[in-house]
Design an enzyme around this catalytic site. Structure first.
Site, mmCIF file in Angstrom:
data_model
loop_
_atom_site.group_PDB
_atom_site.id
_atom_site.type_symbol
_atom_site.label_atom_id
_atom_site.label_comp_id
_atom_site.label_asym_id
_atom_site.label_seq_id
_atom_site.Cartn_x
_atom_site.Cartn_y
_atom_site.Cartn_z
ATOM 1 N N ARG A 53 0.793 -1.224 0.000
ATOM 2 C CA ARG A 53 0.000 0.000 0.000
ATOM 3 C C ARG A 53 0.826 1.275 0.000
ATOM 4 O O ARG A 53 0.585 2.193 -0.777
ATOM 5 C CB ARG A 53 -0.895 0.074 1.259
ATOM 6 N N THR A 54 1.762 1.350 0.924
ATOM 7 C CA THR A 54 2.423 2.641 1.129
ATOM 8 C C THR A 54 3.219 3.028 -0.114
ATOM 9 O O THR A 54 3.096 4.143 -0.630
ATOM 10 C CB THR A 54 3.325 2.580 2.376
ATOM 11 N N ARG A 103 10.987 3.991 3.543
ATOM 12 C CA ARG A 103 10.663 3.006 4.585
ATOM 13 C C ARG A 103 11.947 2.271 4.926
ATOM 14 O O ARG A 103 12.681 1.852 4.024
ATOM 15 C CB ARG A 103 9.600 2.024 4.107
HETATM 16 N N1 CP Z 1 -0.337 -0.115 5.829
HETATM 17 C C1 CP Z 1 0.878 -0.383 5.305
HETATM 18 O O1 CP Z 1 1.901 0.226 5.693
HETATM 19 O O2 CP Z 1 0.880 -1.332 4.349
HETATM 20 P P1 CP Z 1 2.149 -1.778 3.494
HETATM 21 O O3 CP Z 1 3.113 -2.437 4.465
HETATM 22 O O4 CP Z 1 1.632 -2.727 2.472
HETATM 23 O O5 CP Z 1 2.767 -0.548 2.920
#
Ligand code: CP
Length: 359
Positions: A53-54, A103
């Site tokens: 998502r992020t 990240r």
């Molecule tokens: N909510 C979230 O951080 O999802 P991801 O780890 O898929 O980015």
């Protein structure tokens, strides 16, 4: 330990959060007005940890603003795998992109990065520390689903210890009036003590329970989380697999009709699939809101360079080392440890906010 810990990367004032929410609503209402706002701009998404998502929502956000995207999706496909430092990576990428979303498994890595470039750095999740842009998605979701952010009773269920989204959400929601929290977790995964202290200092009302069903009827929001197994040194033996921390359609019958279930996702087993078709399940709409809030954030940062950077205003104290094994100071070469003094007179790491001790 001071509560500074969960405010550092998420220090928007309520007025600033409200401005972002208003901008997001406007983007939803009139996307065509924003379609070229970032023409000629590039975002670099530097993901040293997995994400769906992020990363993709940052990339979709920039594309929908007319900009372009570059980046990598794992440390193994970047020169980090050859031993390159974060400082060097950022010095390089700062020449290629106008804004960076990062990240990293080391706590405080995005903050260190911000010292090596003038390009805005967005924290897209740093270890178990914080995940401020997920919180922006959460706030927009609550706002759109319920209509306001004040006076809500928010249940937080699951891994409250390592769940960085929970830490950031409590920080943000605490800034709104009359918000109460119900902390639902096994003892082993309880909210860290420094966060409990913070809520106590701020006079935030909260209760603690291991029984989701007991509090269901009083909740306006139920924020479910998965157990962050990747953050445990030994994940065996915890009670996180217990049924009582799993949301089912049966348990949801006790909730108010207007209550909303959020989850940052990915889901493992903590919400059964039969909950998905309930109107109260807002977690897939939440992923849409994540993209919109990231559009709003990118616009703000590129147009106004408006990131509140109170971090750099802290006095830096030398001669102490961070006690957090996951701190970026344990991983990055030649990175000096600095502390700041918390309001209660203790010393905390300038990067990850954990307590520091004398060298
Ligand atoms: N909510 C979230 O951080 O999802 P991801 O780890 O898929 O980015």
């Amino acid at each position: 330990m001071s509560y500074e810990k969960f405010a550092r990367y998420n220090r928007f004032l309520v007025e600033e959060l409200n401005e972002l929410l208003a901008l997001a609503e406007d983007i939803i209402a009139s996307p065509e007005r924003y379609a070229e706002k970032c023409k000629g701009k590039k975002i670099a998404t530097l993901f040293f940890e997995p994400s769906t998502r992020t990363r993709l929502s940052f990339e979709a956000a920039m594309i929908e603003l007319g900009g372009q995207v570059l980046g990598f999706e794992s440390a193994s496909t970047s020169s980090a795998a050859k031993g390159e430092s974060i400082a060097d990576t950022i010095r390089v990428v700062g020449n290629y992109a106008d804004i960076i979303a990062m990240r990293h498994p080391s706590e405080g890595a995005p903050y260190v990065s911000a010292e090596y470039t003038d390009v805005p750095i967005i924290n897209a999740g740093d270890g178990g520390h914080s995940h401020p842009t997920q919180t922006l998605a959460d706030l927009l979701t609550i706002h759109r689903e319920i209509g306001h952010l004040n006076g809500l009773t928010v249940g937080l269920c699951g891994d409250l210890k390592f769940g960085r989204t929970v830490h950031s959400l409590i920080s943000a929601m605490s800034r709104y009036e009359g918000v109460k929290f119900v902390l639902i977790s096994p003892k082993e995964l309880a909210l860290p003590a420094y966060m409990i202290e913070k809520m106590q200092e701020q006079g935030i009302e909260y209760s603690v329970t291991e029984d989701m069903e007991e509090c269901m009827a009083e909740l306006d929001v139920l924020y479910m989380t998965r157990v962050q197994k990747e953050r445990f040194e030994d994940a065996s033996g915890f009670g996180f697999a217990e049924d009582k921390f799993i949301l089912t359609a049966e348990k949801l019958k006790k909730a108010k009709p207007e209550m909303r279930v959020l989850h940052p996702l990915p889901r493992v087993n903590e919400i059964t699939f039969n909950v998905d078709k309930d109107e109260r399940a807002a977690y897939f709409r939440q992923t849409f809101n994540g993209k919109i809030m990231r559009m709003a954030l990118i616009l703000k940062l590129l147009e106004e360079r408006a990131l509140p950077d109170t971090v750099r205003k802290h006095e830096r104290i030398s001669g102490r080392v961070c006690t957090n094994k996951k701190c970026i100071t344990r991983m990055e070469r030649d990175l000096e440890s600095y502390s700041y003094k918390t309001p209660s007179g203790e010393y905390a790491c300038i990067y990850c906010d954990a307590p520091t001790e004398k060298k």
